[in-house]
Design a protein around this motif. Structure first.
Motif, PDB file in Angstrom:
ATOM      1  N   ILE A  92      10.789 113.991  76.204  1.00  0.00           N
ATOM      2  CA  ILE A  92      11.407 114.718  77.318  1.00  0.00           C
ATOM      3  C   ILE A  92      11.121 114.014  78.640  1.00  0.00           C
ATOM      4  O   ILE A  92      12.003 113.796  79.462  1.00  0.00           O
ATOM      5  N   GLY A  93       9.849 113.664  78.861  1.00  0.00           N
ATOM      6  CA  GLY A  93       9.456 113.029  80.117  1.00  0.00           C
ATOM      7  C   GLY A  93      10.091 111.670  80.334  1.00  0.00           C
ATOM      8  O   GLY A  93      10.291 111.248  81.480  1.00  0.00           O
TER       9      GLY A  93
ATOM     10  N   LEU B 124       0.501 123.029  76.348  1.00  0.00           N
ATOM     11  CA  LEU B 124      -0.394 122.078  77.003  1.00  0.00           C
ATOM     12  C   LEU B 124      -0.143 120.675  76.471  1.00  0.00           C
ATOM     13  O   LEU B 124      -0.054 119.707  77.241  1.00  0.00           O
ATOM     14  N   SER B 125      -0.011 120.552  75.160  1.00  0.00           N
ATOM     15  CA  SER B 125       0.252 119.248  74.541  1.00  0.00           C
ATOM     16  C   SER B 125       1.615 118.707  74.957  1.00  0.00           C
ATOM     17  O   SER B 125       1.756 117.522  75.261  1.00  0.00           O
ATOM     18  N   ALA B 126       2.623 119.583  74.963  1.00  0.00           N
ATOM     19  CA  ALA B 126       3.956 119.149  75.368  1.00  0.00           C
ATOM     20  C   ALA B 126       3.959 118.658  76.809  1.00  0.00           C
ATOM     21  O   ALA B 126       4.554 117.622  77.126  1.00  0.00           O
ATOM     22  N   ASN B 127       3.277 119.375  77.695  1.00  0.00           N
ATOM     23  CA  ASN B 127       3.244 118.976  79.100  1.00  0.00           C
ATOM     24  C   ASN B 127       2.443 117.708  79.321  1.00  0.00           C
ATOM     25  O   ASN B 127       2.775 116.893  80.189  1.00  0.00           O
ATOM     26  N   LEU B 128       1.379 117.518  78.539  1.00  0.00           N
ATOM     27  CA  LEU B 128       0.647 116.258  78.608  1.00  0.00           C
ATOM     28  C   LEU B 128       1.550 115.111  78.172  1.00  0.00           C
ATOM     29  O   LEU B 128       1.552 114.032  78.780  1.00  0.00           O
ATOM     30  N   GLY B 129       2.347 115.356  77.124  1.00  0.00           N
ATOM     31  CA  GLY B 129       3.307 114.345  76.679  1.00  0.00           C
ATOM     32  C   GLY B 129       4.357 114.048  77.728  1.00  0.00           C
ATOM     33  O   GLY B 129       4.745 112.887  77.928  1.00  0.00           O
ATOM     34  N   ILE B 130       4.833 115.097  78.422  1.00  0.00           N
ATOM     35  CA  ILE B 130       5.818 114.893  79.493  1.00  0.00           C
ATOM     36  C   ILE B 130       5.249 113.998  80.583  1.00  0.00           C
ATOM     37  O   ILE B 130       5.922 113.086  81.080  1.00  0.00           O
ATOM     38  N   LEU B 131       3.984 114.248  80.957  1.00  0.00           N
ATOM     39  CA  LEU B 131       3.339 113.403  81.973  1.00  0.00           C
ATOM     40  C   LEU B 131       3.268 111.950  81.510  1.00  0.00           C
ATOM     41  O   LEU B 131       3.590 111.026  82.279  1.00  0.00           O
ATOM     42  N   VAL B 132       2.850 111.753  80.271  1.00  0.00           N
ATOM     43  CA  VAL B 132       2.776 110.386  79.737  1.00  0.00           C
ATOM     44  C   VAL B 132       4.165 109.749  79.712  1.00  0.00           C
ATOM     45  O   VAL B 132       4.322 108.563  80.044  1.00  0.00           O
ATOM     46  N   GLY B 133       5.190 110.534  79.347  1.00  0.00           N
ATOM     47  CA  GLY B 133       6.560 110.019  79.364  1.00  0.00           C
ATOM     48  C   GLY B 133       6.997 109.621  80.761  1.00  0.00           C
ATOM     49  O   GLY B 133       7.635 108.572  80.948  1.00  0.00           O
ATOM     50  N   TYR B 134       6.658 110.441  81.763  1.00  0.00           N
ATOM     51  CA  TYR B 134       6.959 110.095  83.154  1.00  0.00           C
ATOM     52  C   TYR B 134       6.325 108.750  83.528  1.00  0.00           C
ATOM     53  O   TYR B 134       6.969 107.867  84.110  1.00  0.00           O
TER      54      TYR B 134
ATOM     55  N   PRO C 166       9.553 102.148  73.844  1.00  0.00           N
ATOM     56  CA  PRO C 166       9.686 102.493  72.420  1.00  0.00           C
ATOM     57  C   PRO C 166       8.611 101.871  71.538  1.00  0.00           C
ATOM     58  O   PRO C 166       8.184 102.498  70.552  1.00  0.00           O
ATOM     59  N   PHE C 167       8.166 100.643  71.872  1.00  0.00           N
ATOM     60  CA  PHE C 167       7.126 100.004  71.066  1.00  0.00           C
ATOM     61  C   PHE C 167       5.826 100.799  71.080  1.00  0.00           C
ATOM     62  O   PHE C 167       5.121 100.886  70.068  1.00  0.00           O
ATOM     63  N   LEU C 168       5.495 101.380  72.233  1.00  0.00           N
ATOM     64  CA  LEU C 168       4.271 102.176  72.341  1.00  0.00           C
ATOM     65  C   LEU C 168       4.457 103.561  71.728  1.00  0.00           C
ATOM     66  O   LEU C 168       3.582 104.069  71.018  1.00  0.00           O
ATOM     67  N   ALA C 169       5.597 104.179  72.004  1.00  0.00           N
ATOM     68  CA  ALA C 169       5.812 105.567  71.585  1.00  0.00           C
ATOM     69  C   ALA C 169       5.925 105.716  70.075  1.00  0.00           C
ATOM     70  O   ALA C 169       5.600 106.780  69.531  1.00  0.00           O
ATOM     71  N   ILE C 170       6.371 104.684  69.382  1.00  0.00           N
ATOM     72  CA  ILE C 170       6.567 104.813  67.932  1.00  0.00           C
ATOM     73  C   ILE C 170       5.232 104.885  67.191  1.00  0.00           C
ATOM     74  O   ILE C 170       5.186 105.229  66.000  1.00  0.00           O
ATOM     75  N   ILE C 171       4.126 104.598  67.891  1.00  0.00           N
ATOM     76  CA  ILE C 171       2.804 104.776  67.291  1.00  0.00           C
ATOM     77  C   ILE C 171       2.534 106.254  67.000  1.00  0.00           C
ATOM     78  O   ILE C 171       1.849 106.609  66.042  1.00  0.00           O
ATOM     79  N   LEU C 172       3.105 107.128  67.821  1.00  0.00           N
ATOM     80  CA  LEU C 172       2.793 108.559  67.728  1.00  0.00           C
ATOM     81  C   LEU C 172       3.210 109.192  66.396  1.00  0.00           C
ATOM     82  O   LEU C 172       2.416 109.930  65.801  1.00  0.00           O
ATOM     83  N   PRO C 173       4.434 108.968  65.884  1.00  0.00           N
ATOM     84  CA  PRO C 173       4.756 109.589  64.587  1.00  0.00           C
ATOM     85  C   PRO C 173       3.889 109.078  63.448  1.00  0.00           C
ATOM     86  O   PRO C 173       3.610 109.814  62.492  1.00  0.00           O
ATOM     87  N   ILE C 174       3.445 107.824  63.544  1.00  0.00           N
ATOM     88  CA  ILE C 174       2.539 107.277  62.512  1.00  0.00           C
ATOM     89  C   ILE C 174       1.201 108.014  62.569  1.00  0.00           C
ATOM     90  O   ILE C 174       0.651 108.433  61.541  1.00  0.00           O
ATOM     91  N   ALA C 175       0.674 108.197  63.793  1.00  0.00           N
ATOM     92  CA  ALA C 175      -0.585 108.922  63.964  1.00  0.00           C
ATOM     93  C   ALA C 175      -0.438 110.376  63.518  1.00  0.00           C
ATOM     94  O   ALA C 175      -1.344 110.943  62.876  1.00  0.00           O
TER      95      ALA C 175
ATOM     96  N   ILE D 143       3.978 116.093  89.595  1.00  0.00           N
ATOM     97  CA  ILE D 143       4.423 117.349  88.974  1.00  0.00           C
ATOM     98  C   ILE D 143       3.981 117.405  87.517  1.00  0.00           C
ATOM     99  O   ILE D 143       3.588 118.474  87.007  1.00  0.00           O
ATOM    100  N   GLY D 144       4.007 116.264  86.824  1.00  0.00           N
ATOM    101  CA  GLY D 144       3.535 116.228  85.444  1.00  0.00           C
ATOM    102  C   GLY D 144       2.069 116.613  85.329  1.00  0.00           C
ATOM    103  O   GLY D 144       1.671 117.321  84.394  1.00  0.00           O
ATOM    104  N   VAL D 145       1.247 116.169  86.282  1.00  0.00           N
ATOM    105  CA  VAL D 145      -0.172 116.543  86.293  1.00  0.00           C
ATOM    106  C   VAL D 145      -0.319 118.043  86.532  1.00  0.00           C
ATOM    107  O   VAL D 145      -1.134 118.715  85.888  1.00  0.00           O
ATOM    108  N   VAL D 146       0.480 118.564  87.464  1.00  0.00           N
ATOM    109  CA  VAL D 146       0.405 119.994  87.798  1.00  0.00           C
ATOM    110  C   VAL D 146       0.753 120.855  86.588  1.00  0.00           C
ATOM    111  O   VAL D 146       0.134 121.914  86.359  1.00  0.00           O
TER     112      VAL D 146
END
Length: 459
Positions: free
Chosen positions: A35-36, A155-165, A177-186, A306-309
């Motif tokens: 989303i972010g 909380l997890s979704a919003n932390l992800g939004i901040l990281v996406g921003y 995409p190279f970094l984000a594709i690690i997440l489904p593996i984890a 805003i992502g931090v907030v």
């Protein structure tokens, strides 16, 4: 004193419940990154030095945003069909596949269709995850910490939004995409550690597996202690009673009882307030909102703030949800969002008439206030309240219907929001959001029940 210790998220008895919550929320964190990613990326691909070989029109941008809702709708139906047939763990495993595919599509995008498909899959993971993850957590968590653990979904979704921003602001388009594709593996690997929930196993008449699952989530290696034996027996009897009451097929009459209709009314207002109040649309189009204020500012940096907030707001709700209850947080949140949107609308209205560059900090302050109070209640504990509103017999069906409606509203609001900004301006758009939030506040003030400590098995 011991009761306070037991209710602590870090107490020995509940630490595996916390661990399980963190692991299953890798999926919601991943969804948040997706989303972010959109808001700063829209600015990049609309600029003269776009990393893509094509440009987007305002209509294509609105479709790109709203595909999230269509994907969510598909995710709702898919997981709704599989949830009782295949179990919670299988459904959670399944989320890894579409999430990996969406980043492959983003990397390979040669036309807008690739981006549409990626956003659709992002919506699928959200629609599926927001249905199965809260149910999973509610079935493994002790009642005295269930609200805090379930609120970690947002909380997890919003932390992800901040990281996406952050990733899409400071890294090249094709690096993300190279970094984000690690997440489904984890996500897939970590979930191998967790057993199926005890209530689901009891429904499948797998008593030994259910007892082993109960022991795991209560952090008991040996035979169950006396108190835990009593709790497991109480759980078994409650599930048996629920199964017995469900031997007759659920009919439309069960959905039109007075408690059921009150629950559906509350859920509809909750959904409408969340979507038309604007919090979710603001998150998806934050950079465009700041641009529309007409003041000179660093749009992407403000978006990251805003992502931090958001995270601070949801963390606040996590702390207080099991202390002061759901109702007070919801009232504070909806009233605060309504008043904040009114003030934001007035600022942007007068900024078109007068030179307000000396107040160029005010839009950030107002949006910080809106997002913070929104995440303290209407956004932060949305799924906590939604699940707890329904009577036990129709909870699964009621929650599923509500999440389907949520996906439809996500599609509608994300499709309309950029068009409202373009055709009616930021002021009118914010005042519309304010009216929705204030109407939600009035309904909650009059009719929203307190659901803190409510049983997930019996009414």
């Amino acid at each position: 004193m011991s009761k306070l210790l037991q209710s602590s998220l870090l107490s020995p008895r509940t630490r595996y419940q916390l661990l399980a919550t963190i692991i299953v929320n890798i999926s919601t964190f991943s969804h948040g990154v997706g989303i972010g990613w959109l808001s700063p990326t829209l600015a990049k691909i609309q600029s003269s030095d776009s990393p893509l070989s094509f440009q987007l029109t305002i209509d294509e941008i609105s479709w790109l945003g709203s595909m999230l809702g269509l994907g969510g709708l598909c995710g709702n139906f898919t997981i709704g069909f599989l949830l009782e047939r295949m179990g919670r763990k299988f459904c959670i495993y399944l989320l890894a596949v579409p999430y990996a595919c969406l980043w492959i599509l983003i990397y390979c995008a040669s036309n807008v269709g690739f981006l549409y498909a990626a956003r659709f899959l992002c919506g699928f993971t959200g629609g599926a995850g927001y249905l199965v993850v809260p149910i999973y957590i509610s079935e493994v968590a002790n009642s005295d910490i269930r609200g805090a653990l379930t609120s970690m979904v947002m909380l997890s979704a919003n932390l992800g939004i901040l990281v996406g921003y952050i990733l899409s602001t400071y890294l090249a388009y094709h690096v993300v995409p190279f970094l984000a594709i690690i997440l489904p593996i984890a996500h897939f690997t970590a979930n191998l550690l967790l057993p199926e929930t005890a209530p689901y196993l009891l429904k499948q008449s797998r008593l030994l597996a259910a007892e082993a699952s109960f022991k795991y989530y209560q952090n008991q290696r040996d035979d169950l202690e006396y108190n835990s034996k009593a709790e497991f027996e109480e759980l078994r009897l409650a599930v048996d009673a629920q199964q017995a009451s469900n031997t007759t097929a659920l009919t439309y009459k069960d959905l039109i009882t007075k408690p059921a209709l009150k629950a559906f009314a509350g859920a509809f207002i909750l959904l409408s307030g969340y979507e038309f109040g604007g919090i979710f649309s603001f998150v998806n189009y934050m950079s465009d909102i700041f641009k529309a204020t007409g003041v000179l500012l660093d749009v992407n940096t403000w978006t990251i703030i805003i992502g931090v907030v958001q995270i601070v707001g949801v963390y606040t709700s996590t702390i207080f949800v099991d202390i002061i209850g759901r109702r007070i947080l919801m009232l504070i949140s909806t009233l605060g969002v309504g008043l904040g949107c009114i003030a934001f609308g007035f600022f942007t209205y007068y900024a078109q008439i007068y030179d307000l560059q000396h107040l160029n900090w005010l839009p950030l302050v107002l949006m910080v206030a809106i997002i913070y109070v929104g995440n303290v209640g209407i956004s932060g504990i949305f799924f906590v309240v939604l699940v707890e509103l329904f009577p036990a017999k129709i909870r699964s069906v009621g929650t599923s219907i509500s999440v389907v409606l949520l996906s439809i509203l996500v599609f509608v609001t994300l499709k309309l929001f950029p068009l409202l900004l373009h055709h009616f301006g930021i002021s009118a758009t914010m005042w519309f959001s304010a009216s929705a939030s204030l109407l939600t506040f009035v309904y909650f003030l009059l009719f929203l029940p307190e659901t803190k400590g409510k049983s997930m098995i019996t009414d």
